[in-house]
Design an enzyme around this catalytic site. Structure first.
Site, mmCIF file in Angstrom:
data_model
loop_
_atom_site.group_PDB
_atom_site.id
_atom_site.type_symbol
_atom_site.label_atom_id
_atom_site.label_comp_id
_atom_site.label_asym_id
_atom_site.label_seq_id
_atom_site.Cartn_x
_atom_site.Cartn_y
_atom_site.Cartn_z
ATOM 1 N N TYR A 1 0.824 -1.210 0.000
ATOM 2 C CA TYR A 1 0.000 0.000 0.000
ATOM 3 C C TYR A 1 0.862 1.266 0.000
ATOM 4 O O TYR A 1 0.614 2.202 -0.766
ATOM 5 C CB TYR A 1 -0.912 -0.038 1.222
ATOM 6 C CG TYR A 1 -1.842 1.135 1.379
ATOM 7 C CD1 TYR A 1 -2.968 1.261 0.578
ATOM 8 C CD2 TYR A 1 -1.609 2.093 2.356
ATOM 9 C CE1 TYR A 1 -3.842 2.327 0.739
ATOM 10 C CE2 TYR A 1 -2.484 3.161 2.526
ATOM 11 C CZ TYR A 1 -3.594 3.278 1.714
ATOM 12 O OH TYR A 1 -4.452 4.336 1.882
ATOM 13 N N LYS B 1 0.974 4.097 -2.958
ATOM 14 C CA LYS B 1 0.607 5.491 -2.709
ATOM 15 C C LYS B 1 1.783 6.437 -2.942
ATOM 16 O O LYS B 1 1.595 7.579 -3.388
ATOM 17 C CB LYS B 1 0.067 5.642 -1.286
ATOM 18 C CG LYS B 1 -1.277 4.961 -1.064
ATOM 19 C CD LYS B 1 -2.350 5.478 -2.010
ATOM 20 C CE LYS B 1 -3.739 5.008 -1.626
ATOM 21 N NZ LYS B 1 -4.780 5.476 -2.574
#
Length: 305
Positions: A158, A162
Site C-alpha cells: 500500500y 501510494k
C-alpha cells in the site's frame, strides 16, 4: 448555487460506492457535476447512485474492478456516453492486503499494486486521452495516503503504491500542463472502516456514529474527521479556482488542510576527488548523518486521562 460551480462538467470517481469515494461523488454532484459512480459491488454502486439522484444530482453506475485498460476505457466511455464529456477523474479505488515484509505473498503485493497503482495509471491515461481530445483542460485528482508519504508498518504494498501515485502526480502535471489538465494528489485522513481498526481511534469513531462530535484534539491536532470533511478538496481542485494548482500533494482531514513537501536534499557534503567508504564513515556523523529523517506515520497525541 455554490460559488464553486461545476455545472456542465462530468466526473468519474473510482471506488465511490461507499466511504471516502462516495463522499467525493456527493461533493462533486452538490456543485453541479454529473458523476459516474464506480464499484465492484453492483448493489453498492446502485445504492450510491440512488443517494446522489435523491440529493438532486446526476449519476450513473459502472460496475468494474479498476486495474486494466479495459476497465479504464469502460469508465471513460460511460461518462462520454451518458454526459457527453469527461472533465474530472478521481482515482479513489483501493484494497488492503496488510502483512509484514517476510509474510507478504506475491499475490498480496500484486493485488494492491494492480488496484491502486496500475488502476490509477490506466484510468488517468484513458482520461488524459479524452481530455486532450476535448481540448478544454480537465482535472486528475489522485488519492494518496500518509502511508505513501511516510511509510507505515505492515503496508509494503500500500505504501509503495501510494508513494508511486504521488510521483505520478508530479510527473503528469508536467506532461499535461500544456493541455490545461491539472494533476494533484490528495492525502485524506478520515474516520473510515480502515481507521476504525486502529484501537486508539475506535471509541471516538463509535461515539461519532452515535451523534457525538469528534473532539478538537482530533479535528485540529490530528487533522482527523469525517469523509465529508475530506471531500471539500475535490470540487475545489476540479474548479476554475484551482487552475493554477498542479503537481501538488495536499492533505486534508477534520479542520485541517496542509501542503506536503516534495522530497528534496536537506544536507550535503563534498570530498575532493570523491568519497571512499572510510572518508564517508569519518564525515557521516557531523555532515549529512547529523540530520537523519524519521519514518512512519506519527502516533496520534491523545489527551492524558
Amino acid at each position: 448555487m455554490p460559488s464553486i460551480d461545476l455545472s456542465g462538467k462530468a466526473a468519474v470517481v473510482t471506488g465511490s460506492g461507499r466511504g471516502l469515494g462516495l463522499a467525493y461523488a456527493h461533493a462533486l454532484a452538490a456543485h453541479g457535476a454529473s458523476v459516474v459512480v464506480n464499484d465492484v459491488d453492483e448493489a453498492v454502486a446502485e445504492a450510491a447512485v440512488k443517494s446522489l439522484v435523491e440529493a438532486g444530482g446526476r449519476a450513473v453506475a459502472e460496475v468494474v474492478p479498476v486495474g486494466t485498460s479495459e476497465a479504464a476505457d469502460r469508465l471513460v466511455n460511460r461518462a462520454v456516453e451518458e454526459f457527453g464529456r469527461l472533465d474530472v477523474l478521481v482515482t479513489n479505488a483501493g484494497i488492503l492486503r496488510d502483512k509484514v515484509l517476510w509474510k507478504m505473498t506475491d499475490e498480496d503485493f500484486d493485488a494492491v499494486l494492480t488496484t491502486h497503482l496500475k488502476g490509477t495509471f490506466t484510468c488517468a491515461r484513458a482520461a488524459a486521452v479524452r481530455m486532450r481530445e476535448q481540448g478544454e483542460g480537465g482535472s486528475l485528482i489522485l488519492v494518496g495516503s500518509p502511508a505513501g508519504q511516510r511509510g507505515n508498518f505492515g503496508q509494503t504494498n500500500y505504501a509503495a503504491a501510494k508513494a508511486g501515485i504521488a510521483a505520478m502526480a508530479r510527473t503528469w502535471s508536467m506532461e499535461l500542463g500544456r493541455a490545461g489538465i491539472t494533476v494533484n494528489a490528495i492525502v485524506p485522513v478520515a474516520a473510515t472502516a480502515m481507521t476504525e481498526t486502529i484501537p486508539a481511534f475506535a471509541p471516538y469513531i463509535e461515539a461519532m456514529r452515535n451523534g457525538e462530535p469528534l473532539p478538537d484534539f482530533l479535528r485540529k491536532g490530528e487533522g482527523f474527521g469525517t469523509p465529508e470533511d475530506c471531500a471539500a478538496l475535490v470540487p475545489f481542485l476540479a474548479s476554475e479556482a484551482a487552475r493554477g494548482v498542479t503537481g501538488q500533494a495536499i492533505g486534508i482531514g477534520g479542520d485541517k488542510v496542509a501542503l506536503w513537501s516534495h522530497p528534496q536534499e536537506i544536507r550535503a557534503a563534498y570530498a575532493d576527488g570523491g568519497w571512499t567508504p572510510d572518508t564517508l564513515a569519518d564525515a557521516w556523523p557531523t555532515s549529512v548523518g547529523a540530520e537523519l529523517q524519521s519514518v512512519g506515520i506519527p502516533a496520534p497525541k491523545f489527551p492524558e486521562a
